[in-house]
Design a protein around this motif. Sequence first.
Motif, mmCIF file in Angstrom:
data_model
loop_
_atom_site.group_PDB
_atom_site.id
_atom_site.type_symbol
_atom_site.label_atom_id
_atom_site.label_comp_id
_atom_site.label_asym_id
_atom_site.label_seq_id
_atom_site.Cartn_x
_atom_site.Cartn_y
_atom_site.Cartn_z
ATOM 1 N N LYS A 1 7.063 -1.303 15.127
ATOM 2 C CA LYS A 1 5.840 -1.324 14.047
ATOM 3 C C LYS A 1 5.732 0.163 12.891
ATOM 4 C CE LYS A 1 1.694 -3.567 15.966
ATOM 5 N NZ LYS A 1 0.244 -3.290 16.717
ATOM 6 N N ASN A 2 4.661 -0.074 11.895
ATOM 7 C CA ASN A 2 4.181 0.981 11.448
ATOM 8 C C ASN A 2 3.413 1.038 11.299
ATOM 9 O OD1 ASN A 2 5.726 2.725 9.420
ATOM 10 N ND2 ASN A 2 6.876 0.660 8.366
ATOM 11 N N GLU A 3 3.197 2.714 10.216
ATOM 12 C CA GLU A 3 2.080 3.308 10.345
ATOM 13 C C GLU A 3 0.615 2.386 9.206
ATOM 14 O OE1 GLU A 3 2.549 6.398 6.902
ATOM 15 O OE2 GLU A 3 4.397 5.878 6.719
ATOM 16 N N LYS A 4 -0.263 2.594 9.490
ATOM 17 C CA LYS A 4 -1.409 1.579 8.409
ATOM 18 C C LYS A 4 -1.604 2.443 7.582
ATOM 19 C CE LYS A 4 -5.626 -0.425 9.204
ATOM 20 N NZ LYS A 4 -7.194 -1.020 9.996
ATOM 21 N N TYR A 5 -1.557 1.291 7.014
ATOM 22 C CA TYR A 5 -1.998 1.933 4.526
ATOM 23 C C TYR A 5 -3.284 1.335 5.015
ATOM 24 C CZ TYR A 5 3.213 2.752 4.451
ATOM 25 O OH TYR A 5 4.385 3.690 4.990
ATOM 26 N N ALA B 1 -1.546 -2.906 6.548
ATOM 27 C CA ALA B 1 -3.184 -2.312 6.087
ATOM 28 C C ALA B 1 -3.583 -2.926 5.587
ATOM 29 C CB ALA B 1 -1.969 -2.723 4.501
ATOM 30 N N ASP B 2 -5.522 -2.588 5.824
ATOM 31 C CA ASP B 2 -6.948 -2.600 5.389
ATOM 32 C C ASP B 2 -6.601 -3.872 4.080
ATOM 33 O OD1 ASP B 2 -7.585 -1.249 7.085
ATOM 34 O OD2 ASP B 2 -7.403 0.538 5.165
ATOM 35 N N ASN B 3 -5.740 -3.888 3.566
ATOM 36 C CA ASN B 3 -6.139 -4.454 1.504
ATOM 37 C C ASN B 3 -4.281 -4.863 2.111
ATOM 38 O OD1 ASN B 3 -8.502 -4.677 1.552
ATOM 39 N ND2 ASN B 3 -8.888 -2.954 1.203
ATOM 40 N N PHE B 4 -4.730 -6.030 1.390
ATOM 41 C CA PHE B 4 -3.546 -6.248 0.487
ATOM 42 C C PHE B 4 -3.294 -6.988 -1.431
ATOM 43 C CE2 PHE B 4 -2.546 -6.822 5.150
ATOM 44 C CZ PHE B 4 -1.270 -6.253 5.396
ATOM 45 N N SER C 1 -6.463 6.390 -2.027
ATOM 46 C CA SER C 1 -5.439 5.300 -1.162
ATOM 47 C C SER C 1 -4.550 5.356 -0.399
ATOM 48 C CB SER C 1 -5.797 3.696 -1.786
ATOM 49 O OG SER C 1 -6.980 3.290 -2.191
ATOM 50 N N ARG C 2 -4.394 5.846 0.829
ATOM 51 C CA ARG C 2 -3.146 5.305 0.888
ATOM 52 C C ARG C 2 -2.070 4.051 1.052
ATOM 53 N NH1 ARG C 2 -0.349 8.397 4.651
ATOM 54 N NH2 ARG C 2 0.473 6.383 5.589
ATOM 55 N N VAL C 3 -1.201 3.748 -0.362
ATOM 56 C CA VAL C 3 -0.748 3.360 -0.448
ATOM 57 C C VAL C 3 0.966 2.727 -0.023
ATOM 58 C CG1 VAL C 3 -0.121 1.681 -2.862
ATOM 59 C CG2 VAL C 3 -2.494 3.073 -2.867
ATOM 60 N N VAL C 4 1.505 1.948 0.220
ATOM 61 C CA VAL C 4 2.325 1.732 -0.255
ATOM 62 C C VAL C 4 3.023 0.320 -0.465
ATOM 63 C CG1 VAL C 4 2.433 -0.490 2.294
ATOM 64 C CG2 VAL C 4 4.489 0.444 1.202
ATOM 65 N N LEU C 5 3.954 0.644 -1.802
ATOM 66 C CA LEU C 5 4.597 -0.906 -2.854
ATOM 67 C C LEU C 5 5.775 -1.589 -2.286
ATOM 68 C CD1 LEU C 5 3.965 -1.781 -5.455
ATOM 69 C CD2 LEU C 5 5.301 0.316 -6.057
ATOM 70 N N LEU C 6 5.599 -2.643 -2.318
ATOM 71 C CA LEU C 6 6.843 -3.397 -1.404
ATOM 72 C C LEU C 6 7.620 -4.282 -2.895
ATOM 73 C CD1 LEU C 6 5.444 -4.784 1.401
ATOM 74 C CD2 LEU C 6 6.569 -2.773 1.575
ATOM 75 N N GLU C 7 8.982 -3.669 -2.998
ATOM 76 C CA GLU C 7 9.727 -4.773 -3.279
ATOM 77 C C GLU C 7 11.229 -5.057 -2.436
ATOM 78 O OE1 GLU C 7 9.246 -5.298 -7.311
ATOM 79 O OE2 GLU C 7 11.843 -5.778 -6.605
#
Length: 422
Positions: free
Chosen positions: A2-6, A165-168, A29-35
């Motif tokens: 499990k991971n932190e929430k973005y 995340a809250d939003n994707f 915003s707390r953002v994660v960018l997945l590539e």
Amino acid sequence: MKNEKYNIAIIGAGAAGMIAAGHAAELGSRVVLLEKNQHAGRKLLITGKGRCNITNADNDLRRMISMFGKNGRFLHHAFGRFSNKDVVEFFENHGLRTKVERGMRVFPASDNAQKVVDCLMKYLKDNNADVKFGSPVEKIITSINSRNKTRIEKVVLRNGEEIIADNFLFASGGKSYPRTGSTGDAYKWLKQIGHTVIEPNPALTPIIVRENVVKQLAGLVLKNVEISLWQTRKLDSRFGEALFTDNGLSGPIVLDLSKNIGKNMADGLKIRIDFKPTLDYPTLHRRIQRDLDEQNNRHFKNSLNKLLPMKLIPVIIELSGIKEDKKANEVTKIERKRLAQLLKCFELSVKGLVGFEAAIITSGGVDLKEVDRKTMKSKVIDNLYFAGEILDIDGPTGGYNLQVAWSTGYLAGAMNFGSEDS
Ligand SMILES: Cc1cc2nc3c(=O)[nH]c(=O)nc-3n(C[C@H](O)[C@H](O)[C@H](O)COP(=O)(O)OP(=O)(O)OC[C@H]3O[C@@H](n4cnc5c(N)ncnc54)[C@H](O)[C@@H]3O)c2cc1C
């Protein structure tokens, strides 16, 4: 695992994903960018032949929008919020000098697409966006919320890591040039969760022709030519730069013409190249006569150097039927006419289009009816947004398609802050 929430998880570090992530992070915003790749912007690096035609500097936004056909209407708000002028200003403010070339195409002054990627990476870093490379998203997990609407709970990476995340935001591109990572992964998830995906097709592609003669000409760049597409009547015609390939034609004007060639297009489609569009028949005829007169006793085959590129000469001579060792001043009027005819109307028959592997853009994608044009939010899934080529929008060459990625990405990146003028 499990991971932190973005606040926002963005899939795809292409043009759209990077600008969206940077802007979202900039706004707090707390953002994660997945590539999935080990680096960002693999497609960006090959844009504009490695120079990256960032946008088009047309100062008439309506005209710019009209370049996208009927789906262009969807872009009014996004282009209004983050226009081509804003894009240039953005890059200049972030240390990337730009220049405008023919056709109002904007490039980095360095002619180096890597600088565009570096600039965006710095934007992400400066704003503390979390970027995870080598992180292909393989699965999305949904749930039903209290309002009975589907929402995305989390996405699962290939290594099993779950990103909550809250939003994707899906910025995973289309299907063209799949070796850059854009393999259309999101289409299947979208269909599963109830979105309509307009059938993706390769667009802006090189054209394959039937004639083998092009092999001899492969690599030859044609500048200032006019190419037209015919099927009993003229369907379209473009002036500019083209290029012979192993099995046909490519280059900016050919790519733009290719949109007229549907996959079910009937046979009988012809391409006509006018190598001398600025000269009408009589003028060209006089020019040929003058060149031949000047060459006098030389062989005909050695007398066309001023008129044509070297690679084209043997092909034109063979097709003209004029004996190559004939003396230049012995070429008859009828032969000169035939030569002029060939130079004004070099005809090839269309066999088909190259597929996704060499298409500049994907036509089709997420149905625009299911996306709020003021926010890029899905009307089907409660916490899902879109940006870039994944949407059912495609424009011509000239910086238009990247402008879509920047504008829609920027707008989607502001998702948690509303659209100020909506
Ligand atoms: C050869 C070529 C030249 C071009 N030249 C120009 C030009 O000069 N000017 C112009 O305006 N347009 C140009 N275009 C078009 C332009 O590059 C695209 O429209 C634009 O890059 C689209 O950006 P995007 O961010 O939406 O998608 P992409 O750039 O395709 O980025 C999508 C990203 O998502 C990642 N991804 C996909 N699936 C997953 C997954 N499951 N998990 C994690 N990551 C994933 C991919 O690896 C990729 O990095 C060119 C295109 C090509 C192919």
